[in-house]
Design an enzyme around this catalytic site. Structure first.
Site, mmCIF file in Angstrom:
data_model
loop_
_atom_site.group_PDB
_atom_site.id
_atom_site.type_symbol
_atom_site.label_atom_id
_atom_site.label_comp_id
_atom_site.label_asym_id
_atom_site.label_seq_id
_atom_site.Cartn_x
_atom_site.Cartn_y
_atom_site.Cartn_z
ATOM 1 N N GLU A 23 0.831 -1.190 0.000
ATOM 2 C CA GLU A 23 0.000 0.000 0.000
ATOM 3 C C GLU A 23 0.870 1.245 0.000
ATOM 4 O O GLU A 23 1.949 1.274 0.587
ATOM 5 C CB GLU A 23 -0.914 -0.021 1.229
ATOM 6 C CG GLU A 23 -1.841 -1.223 1.185
ATOM 7 C CD GLU A 23 -2.755 -1.358 2.388
ATOM 8 O OE1 GLU A 23 -3.596 -2.251 2.359
ATOM 9 O OE2 GLU A 23 -2.625 -0.578 3.344
ATOM 10 N N CYS A 45 3.502 8.376 0.954
ATOM 11 C CA CYS A 45 4.077 7.445 1.921
ATOM 12 C C CYS A 45 4.317 6.131 1.170
ATOM 13 O O CYS A 45 3.381 5.508 0.680
ATOM 14 C CB CYS A 45 3.064 7.281 3.061
ATOM 15 S SG CYS A 45 3.578 6.152 4.329
ATOM 16 N N CYS A 80 6.588 -6.973 6.869
ATOM 17 C CA CYS A 80 7.721 -6.460 7.630
ATOM 18 C C CYS A 80 8.248 -7.575 8.527
ATOM 19 O O CYS A 80 7.470 -8.348 9.091
ATOM 20 C CB CYS A 80 7.304 -5.272 8.477
ATOM 21 S SG CYS A 80 8.703 -4.440 9.271
ATOM 22 N N CYS A 109 7.291 -5.059 15.789
ATOM 23 C CA CYS A 109 6.856 -3.975 16.682
ATOM 24 C C CYS A 109 5.432 -4.269 17.116
ATOM 25 O O CYS A 109 4.550 -4.483 16.278
ATOM 26 C CB CYS A 109 6.961 -2.629 15.973
ATOM 27 S SG CYS A 109 8.641 -2.291 15.411
ATOM 28 N N CYS A 154 2.185 -2.254 15.806
ATOM 29 C CA CYS A 154 2.056 -1.964 14.371
ATOM 30 C C CYS A 154 1.353 -3.106 13.661
ATOM 31 O O CYS A 154 1.723 -4.276 13.821
ATOM 32 C CB CYS A 154 3.431 -1.755 13.752
ATOM 33 S SG CYS A 154 3.373 -1.477 11.966
ATOM 34 N N GLY A 163 7.083 -2.051 5.800
ATOM 35 C CA GLY A 163 8.457 -2.545 5.747
ATOM 36 C C GLY A 163 9.466 -1.671 6.458
ATOM 37 O O GLY A 163 9.174 -0.545 6.845
ATOM 38 N N GLU A 164 10.641 -2.237 6.652
ATOM 39 C CA GLU A 164 11.755 -1.499 7.260
ATOM 40 C C GLU A 164 12.754 -1.194 6.133
ATOM 41 O O GLU A 164 13.479 -2.084 5.680
ATOM 42 C CB GLU A 164 12.393 -2.346 8.366
ATOM 43 C CG GLU A 164 13.727 -1.843 8.871
ATOM 44 C CD GLU A 164 13.759 -0.360 9.252
ATOM 45 O OE1 GLU A 164 12.923 0.083 10.051
ATOM 46 O OE2 GLU A 164 14.632 0.365 8.724
ATOM 47 N N SER A 224 12.511 6.494 7.059
ATOM 48 C CA SER A 224 12.127 6.256 8.450
ATOM 49 C C SER A 224 12.631 4.884 8.859
ATOM 50 O O SER A 224 12.449 3.910 8.135
ATOM 51 C CB SER A 224 10.598 6.323 8.574
ATOM 52 O OG SER A 224 10.213 6.106 9.911
ATOM 53 N N SER A 247 11.933 5.852 14.485
ATOM 54 C CA SER A 247 10.766 5.455 15.268
ATOM 55 C C SER A 247 11.235 5.091 16.669
ATOM 56 O O SER A 247 11.724 3.992 16.902
ATOM 57 C CB SER A 247 10.085 4.256 14.602
ATOM 58 O OG SER A 247 9.583 4.646 13.348
ATOM 59 N N HIS A 280 9.574 5.834 20.140
ATOM 60 C CA HIS A 280 8.425 5.265 20.859
ATOM 61 C C HIS A 280 8.602 4.995 22.344
ATOM 62 O O HIS A 280 7.631 4.687 23.036
ATOM 63 C CB HIS A 280 7.909 3.991 20.184
ATOM 64 C CG HIS A 280 7.604 4.173 18.732
ATOM 65 N ND1 HIS A 280 6.946 5.273 18.241
ATOM 66 C CD2 HIS A 280 7.881 3.411 17.648
ATOM 67 C CE1 HIS A 280 6.828 5.176 16.929
ATOM 68 N NE2 HIS A 280 7.395 4.066 16.559
ATOM 69 N N ASN A 296 -2.951 4.540 16.303
ATOM 70 C CA ASN A 296 -4.091 4.152 15.471
ATOM 71 C C ASN A 296 -4.406 2.689 15.741
ATOM 72 O O ASN A 296 -3.581 1.826 15.452
ATOM 73 C CB ASN A 296 -3.752 4.325 13.988
ATOM 74 C CG ASN A 296 -3.551 5.778 13.644
ATOM 75 O OD1 ASN A 296 -4.398 6.620 13.916
ATOM 76 N ND2 ASN A 296 -2.403 6.089 13.061
ATOM 77 N N CYS A 350 -0.919 5.751 10.030
ATOM 78 C CA CYS A 350 0.323 5.074 10.396
ATOM 79 C C CYS A 350 0.046 3.734 11.053
ATOM 80 O O CYS A 350 -0.766 3.641 11.967
ATOM 81 C CB CYS A 350 1.110 5.894 11.409
ATOM 82 S SG CYS A 350 1.496 7.518 10.857
HETATM 83 N N1 SAH Z 1 9.880 0.431 9.671
HETATM 84 C C1 SAH Z 1 10.051 1.855 9.522
HETATM 85 C C2 SAH Z 1 9.093 2.439 8.525
HETATM 86 C C3 SAH Z 1 7.622 2.366 8.934
HETATM 87 S S1 SAH Z 1 7.152 3.957 9.334
HETATM 88 C C4 SAH Z 1 9.980 2.507 10.877
HETATM 89 O O1 SAH Z 1 9.695 1.810 11.845
HETATM 90 O O2 SAH Z 1 10.255 3.695 10.994
HETATM 91 C C5 SAH Z 1 5.624 3.828 10.055
HETATM 92 C C6 SAH Z 1 5.545 4.707 11.287
HETATM 93 O O3 SAH Z 1 4.261 4.524 11.887
HETATM 94 C C7 SAH Z 1 6.570 4.294 12.315
HETATM 95 O O4 SAH Z 1 6.993 5.376 13.080
HETATM 96 C C8 SAH Z 1 5.751 3.349 13.147
HETATM 97 O O5 SAH Z 1 6.343 3.150 14.372
HETATM 98 C C9 SAH Z 1 4.435 4.087 13.216
HETATM 99 N N2 SAH Z 1 3.323 3.198 13.582
HETATM 100 C C10 SAH Z 1 3.261 1.880 13.412
HETATM 101 N N3 SAH Z 1 2.094 1.393 13.880
HETATM 102 C C11 SAH Z 1 1.387 2.445 14.352
HETATM 103 C C12 SAH Z 1 0.089 2.589 14.908
HETATM 104 N N4 SAH Z 1 -0.721 1.550 15.068
HETATM 105 N N5 SAH Z 1 -0.307 3.834 15.240
HETATM 106 C C13 SAH Z 1 0.497 4.899 15.020
HETATM 107 N N6 SAH Z 1 1.721 4.812 14.481
HETATM 108 C C14 SAH Z 1 2.177 3.609 14.157
#
Ligand code: SAH
Length: 368
Positions: free
Chosen positions: A102, A115, A122, A126, A129, A171-172, A203, A225, A227, A302, A345
């Protein structure tokens, strides 16, 4: 008697979207062509949007014939579009063999951000996510990554153009380094998309060795990221932290910005009720972020099906923001976009499968 053996091998054509300028120059050099012709070709592909070799008039006939025989220019296609009430569009993009990713298009008053995904699924786990719940299938090729931008501009057409790219889809990106870097190069390459390095952001969840490698070859903007302000909590939320703890991550960030066009790292911090959103967390975060020139982006969590996490209340998020902001760190609360179509996200997943089956069913019933 002669022994006639016909070997029918279908030669796969080389997709030229897999090369950045340097890569294409090397490819041309290998076949004895002048490297500057690579630049001409890049301009045709990305600036003129001309993909028919026959019409690339400033390229010699013999080279055109060779390219036609051995190469192709193929971008992935958007197979499903959903438009949210705020104008955000989520596209499902077909990558062949049942693989779909997507991409999300976010138009704003004076910019439009895409985006982009870097992998199908992935491999990182995490816990907050939804892409992680889907597991990992494969890396995207450079053509499939840059192809998302091509497909987006194509779909938007006259109505606009992507001005900013964030590698924040599925993905990462740093675990698909060799394919992601050429794609990022094409985004910022003058003869291709020519986007400013400030407007292209990678990211990462903190793949420390790859951050050092990236610093050597590329100087686009970086988001991390984060967190959590402590290893204890981050080990759970972003398990790669067990391998590359905060101290190592922060050192890599400091090294990266020596060359970064923005001179700071954007830290992303998802707000999870009762997990990482206390006043003490905010103060610990301030301490941590003081070690790196940074901006902080708070992301309201989210939700997605079967998650136990909940988003912090607005009041808590604002209070958290105030503590960090008053300590001198530029802090924003991310506006959630595209929520009603699961484009926010961490909501990018293969709900796709279901949806396409639904479409199939509707088609069978003669409705779609
Ligand atoms: N793997 C990379 C690229 C993904 S970016 C990374 O981790 O940075 C997607 C962003 O959305 C990241 O900051 C991730 O931590 C955040 N994210 C993932 N799940 C989420 C959720 N349920 N609600 C809000 N942000 C989230």
């Amino acid at each position: 008697m002669k022994n006639f053996v016909t070997v029918l091998v279908k030669k796969e054509k080389i997709n030229l979207l897999n090369f950045d300028r340097k890569g294409l120059q090397a490819f041309f050099a290998e076949m004895g062509e002048k490297p500057f012709r690579a630049t001409l070709l890049i301009k045709w592909i990305y600036q003129e949007g001309e993909w028919d070799f026959d019409r690339m008039t400033n390229i010699s006939k013999s080279l055109r014939a060779y390219l036609k025989e051995n190469c192709c220019i193929v971008a992935p296609e958007i197979i499903l579009e959903q438009v949210a009430s705020d104008g955000t569009r989520k596209w499902v993009i077909e990558m062949g063999g049942g693989n779909k990713v997507e991409a999300v298009y976010i138009p704003e008053e004076n910019r439009a951000t895409l985006c982009v995904s870097s992998q199908v699924g992935c491999a990182l786990a995490c816990t907050f996510c939804s892409t992680a719940q889907q597991g990992f299938n494969r890396n995207l090729t450079t053509a499939e990554i840059i192809g998302q931008l091509i497909a987006a501009n194509h779909r938007i057409g006259e109505k606009g153009r992507v001005t900013n790219v964030v590698m924040m889809g599925m993905g990462e990106p740093l675990l698909n380094f060799d394919n992601v870097v050429p794609a990022m190069n094409l985004m910022t390459e003058d003869f291709a998309f020519g986007l400013s390095k400030r407007r292209v952001t990678i990211s990462t969840s903190g793949v420390v060795p790859a951050m050092y490698r990236l610093q050597e070859v590329c100087d686009i903007s970086m988001a991390v990221s984060l967190h959590a302000p402590t290893d204890e909590v981050r080990d759970i939320l972003v398990p790669i932290n067990q391998k590359y703890p905060l101290k190592e991550l922060m050192a890599a960030c400091n090294k990266y910005i020596e060359k970064s066009p923005r001179g700071f790292i954007t830290f992303e911090y998802v707000m999870l009720d009762g997990i990482n959103d206390s006043d003490a967390d905010a103060r610990a975060l301030v301490k941590l972020l003081k070690s790196v020139p940074s901006k902080l982006n708070l992301i309201p969590f989210n939700p997605f099906p079967n998650t136990d996490y909940q988003c912090s209340s607005r009041r808590v998020i604002e209070r958290f923001r105030d503590i960090v902001y008053n300590a001198g760190i530029v802090t924003t609360i991310r506006k959630t976009r595209g929520e009603d179509i699961d484009a926010a996200c961490g909501q990018l997943v293969g709900k796709v499968q279901d949806k396409s089956r639904r479409i199939e069913r509707l088609q069978k019933m003669g409705i779609a």
